[in-house]
Design an enzyme around this catalytic site. Structure first.
Site, PDB file in Angstrom:
ATOM      1  N   ASP A 189      65.355  94.465  64.401  1.00 24.36           N
ATOM      2  CA  ASP A 189      65.251  93.024  64.186  1.00 24.36           C
ATOM      3  C   ASP A 189      64.845  92.297  65.471  1.00 24.36           C
ATOM      4  O   ASP A 189      65.418  92.542  66.538  1.00 24.36           O
ATOM      5  CB  ASP A 189      66.613  92.509  63.687  1.00 24.36           C
ATOM      6  CG  ASP A 189      66.536  91.109  63.114  1.00 24.36           C
ATOM      7  OD1 ASP A 189      65.421  90.643  62.843  1.00 24.36           O
ATOM      8  OD2 ASP A 189      67.598  90.496  62.934  1.00 24.36           O
ATOM      9  N   GLU A 213      57.430  93.056  59.326  1.00 22.53           N
ATOM     10  CA  GLU A 213      57.672  91.630  59.131  1.00 22.53           C
ATOM     11  C   GLU A 213      57.215  90.888  60.381  1.00 22.53           C
ATOM     12  O   GLU A 213      57.374  91.392  61.501  1.00 22.53           O
ATOM     13  CB  GLU A 213      59.159  91.355  58.887  1.00 22.53           C
ATOM     14  CG  GLU A 213      59.513  89.872  58.855  1.00 22.53           C
ATOM     15  CD  GLU A 213      60.968  89.597  58.497  1.00 22.53           C
ATOM     16  OE1 GLU A 213      61.682  89.016  59.340  1.00 22.53           O
ATOM     17  OE2 GLU A 213      61.377  89.947  57.376  1.00 22.53           O
TER      18      GLU A 213
END
Length: 415
Positions: A78, A175
């Site tokens: 992340d 992403e």
């Protein structure tokens, strides 16, 4: 590798609640909603709690094995960049490329000219299907787009190619994250950002824009819900158009960061994704840690005392703990209870102050936000903290599962 239509980021500061989180996901699946679990943890969080990316992978694999889960699942590196992605390559199959720091950086004149030439066909007034108001695009607007976003998306391309060159099977989810900035991106800006992403050859499957309003950690959305609804729906329509226009992956969908506890906009998102039959990715990392503290408080005795001590130390070190999260917390100091108040609380009073139940008379959003950023304190307790979590595993796990399923998944998917 394809991400499912619906996916949930179920991060875990201390890698202890994988089974509880997965039980919640499996409950939703039994109710008819297929949700892909994504265990996510940032380099910042690993650094603060002295964990490693492989700990997240081990937690996910162990939970899947223990519960006999048969569906697809992912481990997300992340908010990574070129400076820290190396350590995540082996354990992760989902990479959130954070390029917010590159927004506004200069690009070469040649790169800007190439972008302008490629966008010539979009000049003038035109409409995206489903959006009532037309968009006006001129040279000045396109130059502003290049000045703001071209370098950032170029950096996303650099990160993606770095990962692609080093992942042996070249099989991972990408992403692009642009949420941790001051100014939200408009739908028309989203369109040209997606064009830049396509031009970089990034097979993006989720994109996390900055929406209007505040997405503070662990508490509800603060802003104009109607405006959010308009932006959210227009972003979905833009993505749908961009997928066809630029050849981006059909699985591309919106990602909502700091998505935990945004209960006032969950019905809005639920209605819009149903209306357009679109997917959604929501990240809910920090809420698991809060449920651990709630579970400790409810256990009473030494566990409650530890929960109290975490708050006391967090209160003394508030500025230090809040600094890394300054853009995503908003604590009213007047709402913070005193040490003597907390010392007088019962287990239930502590839990009620911390647990996010809108309208509950004892719920305290300032208290919740400070505990949210106070996981560094728990990490400093080391084995004292983790041993109490293990000792009260059933109670803590029930809190985690209830929070994720009853307060999040049920709201978002009308279960």
């Amino acid at each position: 590798m394809k991400l499912g239509k619906y996916s949930f980021g179920i991060g875990d500061r201390f890698a202890r609640e994988g089974e509880a989180q997965l039980r919640a996901i499996m409950k939703a699946q039994k109710a008819g909603i297929d949700i892909s679990p994504v265990w996510n943890k940032s380099n910042r969080e690993h650094t603060i709690v002295n964990s490693k990316p492989e700990d997240t992978r081990n937690e996910a694999d162990a939970a899947v094995a223990a519960l006999g889960y048969q569906g697809a699942y992912f481990v997300d590196a992340d908010h990574i960049g070129l400076g820290n992605v190396e350590g995540f390559l082996e354990s992760s199959n989902f990479f959130t490329l954070d390029v917010a720091a590159f927004i506004g950086k200069a690009s070469s004149a040649d790169d800007v000219d190439d972008f302008l030439d490629a966008c010539e066909k979009y000049k003038g007034e035109w409409q995206i299907p489903g959006i009532d108001s037309p968009f006006k695009v001129d040279e000045e607007f396109l130059r502003e787009m290049a000045d703001r976003f071209l370098a950032a998306i170029a950096e996303a391309g650099n990160i993606y190619r770095f990962i692609k060159a080093r992942k042996k099977d070249n099989d991972f989810i990408t992403e692009v994250s642009m949420d941790e900035v001051e100014a939200p991106q408009t739908p028309i800006e989203m369109f040209f950002i997606l064009k830049m992403i396509a031009d970089e050859g990034i097979p993006v499957q989720t994109i996390a824009p900055k929406f209007t309003g505040r997405f503070n950690k662990g508490v509800d959305y603060v802003g104009d819900v109607k405006q959010f609804a308009r932006e959210f729906e227009e972003d979905i329509l833009v993505i749908d158009f961009a997928v066809k226009e630029f050849g981006l992956p059909e699985t591309l969908k919106l990602s909502v960061h700091s998505g935990s506890d945004k209960f006032s906009i969950y019905p809005v998102m639920a209605e819009i994704i149903r209306k357009h039959d679109k997917g959604l990715h929501v990240k809910t990392a920090g809420t698991t840690w809060l449920e651990e503290v709630i579970g400790l408080a409810l256990a009473g005795g030494e566990a409650l005392e530890l929960a109290r001590n975490i708050y006391k130390k967090a209160l003394k070190r508030k500025d230090e703990l809040c600094a890394p999260y300054a853009d995503v917390i908003d604590i009213d100091d007047q709402l913070l209870p005193s040490v003597s108040d907390v010392d007088s609380w019962t287990s239930e009073q502590f839990a009620n102050a911390l647990r996010h139940i809108p309208g509950h008379p004892e719920y305290n959003p300032g208290f919740r936000q400070l505990i949210h950023v106070g996981y560094k304190i728990a990490a400093e307790y080391g084995e004292t903290y983790t041993s109490l979590i293990e000792k009260n595993k059933e109670l803590v796990g029930s809190c985690v599962e209830e929070n994720l399923f009853d307060r999040h998944l049920k709201r978002l998917f009308n279960l």
